[in-house]
Design a protein around this motif. Structure first.
Motif, PDB file in Angstrom:
ATOM      1  N   ASP A   1     -69.311  43.762 -52.017  1.00 53.18           N
ATOM      2  CA  ASP A   1     -70.221  44.893 -52.162  1.00 53.18           C
ATOM      3  C   ASP A   1     -69.738  45.859 -53.236  1.00 53.18           C
ATOM      4  O   ASP A   1     -70.546  46.374 -54.025  1.00 53.18           O
ATOM      5  CB  ASP A   1     -70.364  45.624 -50.827  1.00 53.18           C
ATOM      6  CG  ASP A   1     -71.067  44.783 -49.769  1.00 53.18           C
ATOM      7  OD1 ASP A   1     -71.703  43.779 -50.128  1.00 53.18           O
ATOM      8  OD2 ASP A   1     -70.949  45.133 -48.574  1.00 53.18           O
ATOM      9  N   ARG A   2     -68.442  46.114 -53.256  1.00 56.38           N
ATOM     10  CA  ARG A   2     -67.900  47.092 -54.208  1.00 56.38           C
ATOM     11  C   ARG A   2     -68.144  46.650 -55.648  1.00 56.38           C
ATOM     12  O   ARG A   2     -68.487  47.467 -56.517  1.00 56.38           O
ATOM     13  CB  ARG A   2     -66.400  47.277 -53.966  1.00 56.38           C
ATOM     14  CG  ARG A   2     -65.732  48.235 -54.968  1.00 56.38           C
ATOM     15  CD  ARG A   2     -64.277  48.475 -54.630  1.00 56.38           C
ATOM     16  NE  ARG A   2     -64.148  49.125 -53.345  1.00 56.38           N
ATOM     17  CZ  ARG A   2     -63.590  48.567 -52.265  1.00 56.38           C
ATOM     18  NH1 ARG A   2     -63.094  47.340 -52.334  1.00 56.38           N
ATOM     19  NH2 ARG A   2     -63.511  49.218 -51.133  1.00 56.38           N
ATOM     20  N   TYR A   3     -67.976  45.382 -55.936  1.00 58.66           N
ATOM     21  CA  TYR A   3     -68.067  44.895 -57.312  1.00 58.66           C
ATOM     22  C   TYR A   3     -69.358  44.119 -57.600  1.00 58.66           C
ATOM     23  O   TYR A   3     -69.510  43.591 -58.704  1.00 58.66           O
ATOM     24  CB  TYR A   3     -66.854  44.006 -57.622  1.00 58.66           C
ATOM     25  CG  TYR A   3     -65.534  44.732 -57.517  1.00 58.66           C
ATOM     26  CD1 TYR A   3     -65.223  45.783 -58.370  1.00 58.66           C
ATOM     27  CD2 TYR A   3     -64.604  44.377 -56.551  1.00 58.66           C
ATOM     28  CE1 TYR A   3     -64.014  46.458 -58.278  1.00 58.66           C
ATOM     29  CE2 TYR A   3     -63.391  45.044 -56.444  1.00 58.66           C
ATOM     30  CZ  TYR A   3     -63.108  46.079 -57.306  1.00 58.66           C
ATOM     31  OH  TYR A   3     -61.917  46.742 -57.200  1.00 58.66           O
ATOM     32  N   GLY A   4     -70.256  44.060 -56.635  1.00 56.19           N
ATOM     33  CA  GLY A   4     -71.505  43.329 -56.853  1.00 56.19           C
ATOM     34  C   GLY A   4     -71.278  41.868 -57.187  1.00 56.19           C
ATOM     35  O   GLY A   4     -71.936  41.307 -58.076  1.00 56.19           O
TER      36      GLY A   4
ATOM     37  N   LYS B   1     -71.813  38.953 -55.587  1.00 53.15           N
ATOM     38  CA  LYS B   1     -72.812  37.909 -55.351  1.00 53.15           C
ATOM     39  C   LYS B   1     -73.708  37.750 -56.567  1.00 53.15           C
ATOM     40  O   LYS B   1     -74.062  36.620 -56.954  1.00 53.15           O
ATOM     41  CB  LYS B   1     -73.644  38.223 -54.112  1.00 53.15           C
ATOM     42  CG  LYS B   1     -74.614  37.096 -53.758  1.00 53.15           C
ATOM     43  CD  LYS B   1     -75.247  37.277 -52.391  1.00 53.15           C
ATOM     44  CE  LYS B   1     -76.125  36.086 -52.029  1.00 53.15           C
ATOM     45  NZ  LYS B   1     -76.699  36.207 -50.675  1.00 53.15           N
ATOM     46  N   GLU B   2     -74.052  38.862 -57.209  1.00 52.35           N
ATOM     47  CA  GLU B   2     -74.906  38.804 -58.396  1.00 52.35           C
ATOM     48  C   GLU B   2     -74.119  38.427 -59.639  1.00 52.35           C
ATOM     49  O   GLU B   2     -74.550  37.571 -60.426  1.00 52.35           O
ATOM     50  CB  GLU B   2     -75.607  40.152 -58.607  1.00 52.35           C
ATOM     51  CG  GLU B   2     -76.661  40.467 -57.579  1.00 52.35           C
ATOM     52  CD  GLU B   2     -77.813  39.472 -57.601  1.00 52.35           C
ATOM     53  OE1 GLU B   2     -78.238  39.092 -58.718  1.00 52.35           O
ATOM     54  OE2 GLU B   2     -78.282  39.075 -56.528  1.00 52.35           O
ATOM     55  N   SER B   3     -72.949  39.050 -59.836  1.00 52.62           N
ATOM     56  CA  SER B   3     -72.202  38.829 -61.082  1.00 52.62           C
ATOM     57  C   SER B   3     -71.617  37.427 -61.185  1.00 52.62           C
ATOM     58  O   SER B   3     -71.336  36.947 -62.288  1.00 52.62           O
ATOM     59  CB  SER B   3     -71.081  39.873 -61.219  1.00 52.62           C
ATOM     60  OG  SER B   3     -70.105  39.704 -60.203  1.00 52.62           O
TER      61      SER B   3
END
Length: 232
Positions: free
Chosen positions: A32-35, A37-39
């Motif tokens: 969640d902190r670094y996003g 899943k998307e990146s």
């Protein structure tokens, strides 16, 4: 491989469930902190010491997910889609072209995880050197270790704690921290179960021209067996 270590993740269904309950919230917080899943969509991710692939359960299915671990994780124990590879993280040259059990002949990985692993190793320097060889230049390497509040029979407590020591070690390993934690670790604290941990996002920088690290012969490292280097 020692039979006890090889079966570490297969003791019982109850154990596996407890393991996930203790670890997954901490991994989710990092995602969640670094996003992530998307990146990490469509990228190649190497999960060092990833065991059953718990982190892989949070990834988009387009991520090319690889796990390397000291234990043999049998197909029925794996929690997600991925590729598993068994190596001794302390002694195998898994990132060297001429080493046994090496992965260096594969395309490089975009990022790597090393989550609650280094505190178990008899030779964390070796493991990080090998990881650096496998991750693309300037790629991300995410590392976490439990805080000092958590008892661990780690071979090198002064290397990991206090976190300033470990940050200095990461700098020597050409793994500088990046935002938002350039100067200090991010501390994860569980809401209900699990344990607190320091979390780091590092950049896989190139080695400096002059390296002042450990003796080449690595004689100073403890000759631990895989079992002795864990809390199993």
């Amino acid at each position: 491989m020692n039979e006890t270590v090889s079966n570490f993740y297969g003791k019982s269904e109850t154990y596996a469930e407890t393991y996930a309950l203790d670890h997954l919230p901490r991994i989710q917080a990092m995602f969640d902190r670094y996003g992530l899943k998307e990146s990490l969509k469509g990228k190649r991710l190497l999960d060092v010491g990833g065991g059953q692939g718990l982190a892989g359960t949070l990834l988009d299915l387009s991520t090319d997910y690889w796990v390397i671990d000291g234990a043999e994780i049998r197909p029925e124990q794996r929690l997600c889609k991925g590729t598993w590879h068994q190596v001794d993280l302390d002694y195998h040259s898994f990132g060297s072209d001429d080493g046994d059990n090496c992965l260096a002949r594969k395309p490089q990985w975009d990022a790597a995880f090393c989550l609650e692993v280094l505190e178990h190793l008899g030779n964390p320097h070796h493991a990080l050197v090998e990881i650096k060889k496998l991750v693309k230049p300037d790629g991300d390497i995410f590392i976490s270790v439990p805080t000092e509040e958590v008892w661990h029979n780690t071979p090198y407590p002064g290397l990991l704690w206090p976190p300033q020591n470990f940050i200095q070690f990461l700098g020597q390993m050409a793994l500088p921290l990046v935002e938002p934690s350039r100067e200090s670790a991010i501390i994860y604290r569980p809401k209900d179960r699990g344990w607190p941990a320091y979390q780091f996002r590092c950049r896989n920088a190139g080695w400096p021209e002059k390296r002042l690290l450990f003796p080449k012969e690595e004689a100073k490292f403890l000759p631990l067996t895989p079992l002795e280097a864990t809390n199993a």
